[in-house]
Design an enzyme around this catalytic site. Structure first.
Site, PDB file in Angstrom:
ATOM      1  N   HIS A 152       0.871  -1.180   0.000  1.00 26.77           N
ATOM      2  CA  HIS A 152       0.000   0.000   0.000  1.00 26.77           C
ATOM      3  C   HIS A 152       0.911   1.235   0.000  1.00 26.77           C
ATOM      4  O   HIS A 152       2.019   1.193   0.545  1.00 26.77           O
ATOM      5  CB  HIS A 152      -0.842  -0.039   1.284  1.00 26.77           C
ATOM      6  CG  HIS A 152      -1.911   0.985   1.372  1.00 26.77           C
ATOM      7  ND1 HIS A 152      -1.665   2.289   1.733  1.00 26.77           N
ATOM      8  CD2 HIS A 152      -3.241   0.906   1.157  1.00 26.77           C
ATOM      9  CE1 HIS A 152      -2.809   2.960   1.741  1.00 26.77           C
ATOM     10  NE2 HIS A 152      -3.778   2.147   1.400  1.00 26.77           N
ATOM     11  N   ASP A 169       3.355  -3.776   8.098  1.00 31.04           N
ATOM     12  CA  ASP A 169       2.122  -3.018   7.877  1.00 31.04           C
ATOM     13  C   ASP A 169       0.977  -3.992   8.150  1.00 31.04           C
ATOM     14  O   ASP A 169       0.661  -4.839   7.320  1.00 31.04           O
ATOM     15  CB  ASP A 169       2.101  -2.513   6.424  1.00 31.04           C
ATOM     16  CG  ASP A 169       0.751  -1.944   6.028  1.00 31.04           C
ATOM     17  OD1 ASP A 169      -0.226  -2.092   6.784  1.00 31.04           O
ATOM     18  OD2 ASP A 169       0.676  -1.344   4.935  1.00 31.04           O
ATOM     19  N   GLN A 222      -4.158  -4.799   7.244  1.00 28.90           N
ATOM     20  CA  GLN A 222      -5.081  -5.863   6.827  1.00 28.90           C
ATOM     21  C   GLN A 222      -4.766  -7.175   7.543  1.00 28.90           C
ATOM     22  O   GLN A 222      -5.397  -8.195   7.250  1.00 28.90           O
ATOM     23  CB  GLN A 222      -5.006  -6.083   5.303  1.00 28.90           C
ATOM     24  CG  GLN A 222      -5.262  -4.864   4.462  1.00 28.90           C
ATOM     25  CD  GLN A 222      -6.731  -4.392   4.513  1.00 28.90           C
ATOM     26  OE1 GLN A 222      -7.623  -5.096   4.977  1.00 28.90           O
ATOM     27  NE2 GLN A 222      -6.965  -3.176   4.054  1.00 28.90           N
ATOM     28  N   LYS A 268     -10.409  -0.428  10.625  1.00 35.43           N
ATOM     29  CA  LYS A 268     -10.539  -1.611   9.766  1.00 35.43           C
ATOM     30  C   LYS A 268     -10.931  -2.844  10.570  1.00 35.43           C
ATOM     31  O   LYS A 268     -11.020  -3.943  10.036  1.00 35.43           O
ATOM     32  CB  LYS A 268      -9.227  -1.866   9.017  1.00 35.43           C
ATOM     33  CG  LYS A 268      -8.932  -0.787   7.967  1.00 35.43           C
ATOM     34  CD  LYS A 268      -7.725  -1.139   7.172  1.00 35.43           C
ATOM     35  CE  LYS A 268      -7.157   0.043   6.396  1.00 35.43           C
ATOM     36  NZ  LYS A 268      -7.975   0.435   5.255  1.00 35.43           N
ATOM     37  N   CYS A 323      -4.709   2.298  -3.816  1.00 32.72           N
ATOM     38  CA  CYS A 323      -3.458   2.826  -3.234  1.00 32.72           C
ATOM     39  C   CYS A 323      -2.301   1.850  -3.399  1.00 32.72           C
ATOM     40  O   CYS A 323      -1.428   1.735  -2.530  1.00 32.72           O
ATOM     41  CB  CYS A 323      -3.620   3.191  -1.757  1.00 32.72           C
ATOM     42  SG  CYS A 323      -4.886   4.410  -1.461  1.00 32.72           S
TER      43      CYS A 323
END
Ligand code: 7TS
Length: 416
Positions: free
Chosen positions: A128, A205, A208, A231, A371
């Site tokens: 991302h 990261d 997700q 999220k 993104c």
């Protein structure tokens, strides 16, 4: 919490989410844009309301009852959110605005004082932009160089290439736990082990990852893990960065202001202890409280049940879409190798047209580059359509999406 024998009963669970019960463009809403943000259960909405109605005050400041309550709730929330990723100590969890700010914090607070010309940072082609641009900026400031690792044709990270790219110049490997665009789950533990062979730090990261997979930062062995509340059923504007204590201790703050100091003189100051050193200004107190309520809620649903439910939804979507010769699915072919993200292309139709037609039937998906422009280039497309699932989605909703895609094909298909 209502469950079937195999896991979640989404038809019961979705009763807890007020936003899901609305008619959009004449049809009941089907919300399949969960990788962008999730809907909020009543427990989270109630926690926000309760905080503002009863405990609202600034934290770590006033010696009065409300300030005490607000501070207690804020710090209790830190402990709760730290537990979601099995952080060894809540003092290693810094509140941020979200994953983006967490990665920027590491890039600036660690990168600016530790990187020099000739050093290398490794990312992947599927990152991302939040896990790419901060490193590009810090490379610009320090003269360090950004390297990247490719994916194979099924959307899996090329670990063989990672091995080739790593060298004694590598200072940081920063990798997404799960791709927001194609759903690939990356083998973080293996990546961390490889990075350690050259003494590089690892940043994950987790935007997700944390919402969809059981996450244990100690088992992963990484140095930093960033994630976002919104999220995973929490409010927007709040996230967390977990980092190893000795690293956080060694880093300079990257923003200055109230809350983050120990002693201030006109010429120079000393800093508060971690994590407050990185939390200049009034934080998102209610957001932290809401984030902790989201963790309570998800904990109650059950992490393994969340994962099982998403794999089943993903399998159903891939089976149904796989039957249609005019649809191409991106990413790994096995549902178990992904989180609940299915990106696809409808032959002859631009993804924006796909999303617009679905929206006209009350179905929310995302279309665009998500993104991840370098990944789109790697896949040879400018954009994709993306359906992404969460705990409250049902197979019937996926079937409605598939029916709507038949309408799209009827309009744009070559045989139409
Ligand atoms: N990293 C990944 C893998 C993401 O999916 C996102 C947001 C971010 C970082 C940034 O998170 P934020 O909370 O700081 O904004 N992803 C998406 C998406 O897929 N669609 O909209 C936002």
């Amino acid at each position: 919490m209502p469950r079937t024998v195999t896991g979640i009963d989404p038809t019961v669970l979705r009763e807890e989410f007020p936003a899901l019960h609305q008619v959009v463009n004449g049809d009941p809403l089907v919300y399949l844009d969960n990788a962008a943000t999730t809907q909020k259960p009543r427990a989270v909405l109630d926690a926000l309301r309760h905080f503002y109605e009863h405990d609202n005050a600034n934290v770590h400041r006033g010696i009065h009852e409300l300030s005490r309550r607000a501070t207690d709730a804020f710090e209790a929330a830190r402990i709760r959110v730290a537990s979601w990723v099995n952080a060894p100590n809540a003092s290693e969890v810094v509140w941020t605005r979200g994953t983006t700010e967490g990665i920027n914090l590491v890039a600036y607070a660690w990168g600016l004082s530790n990187l020099r010309k000739g050093d290398e940072i490794v990312v992947s082609v599927m990152e991302h932009h939040s896990n790419l641009i901060p490193w590009q900026l810090v490379c610009g400031h320090t003269g360090a160089r950004l390297r990247h690792v490719d994916i194979d044709d099924q959307g899996r990270l090329r670990l063989d290439q990672l091995e080739d790219v790593l060298s004694d110049r590598t200072r940081i490997v920063s990798i997404g736990h799960v791709s927001n665009s194609i759903g690939t789950i990356n083998p973080v533990r293996e990546i961390v082990d490889l990075a350690k062979t050259v003494g590089a730090l690892t940043v994950v990261d987790g935007a997700q990852g944390a919402p969809h997979l059981p996450v244990d930062v100690q088992a992963l062995g990484c140095d930093f893990y960033a994630f976002s509340g919104h999220k995973m059923c929490g409010p927007t504007g709040i996230g967390a960065l977990w980092g190893k204590r000795e690293l956080l201790d060694s880093m300079e703050p990257y923003q200055g202001g109230g809350e983050m100091i120990s002693v201030v003189r006109l010429e120079e100051s000393t800093w508060a202890e971690v994590p407050h050193k990185f939390e200049a200004g009034t934080p998102n107190i209610a957001g932290a409280v809401g984030f902790a309520a989201a963790v309570d809620y998800l904990e109650d649903v059950g992490r393994d049940a969340i994962r099982r439910h998403e794999v089943e939804l993903t399998r159903h979507a891939m089976d149904r879409l796989g039957e249609l010769p005019w649809i191409r699915i991106f990413g790994p072919p096995e549902p178990e190798a992904r989180s609940g993200v299915v990106a696809f292309e409808v032959e002859g139709a631009h993804p924006h047209d796909v999303a617009t037609i679905l929206d006209s039937e009350g179905i929310a998906i995302r279309a665009g580059h998500h993104c991840t422009q370098p990944l789109m280039r790697r896949l040879g497309v400018s954009a994709t359509s993306r359906a992404s699932f969460y705990i409250y989605n049902t197979e019937a909703e996926i079937d409605r999406m598939v029916r709507a895609l038949h309408t799209v094909h009827g309009i744009f298909g070559t045989h139409a």
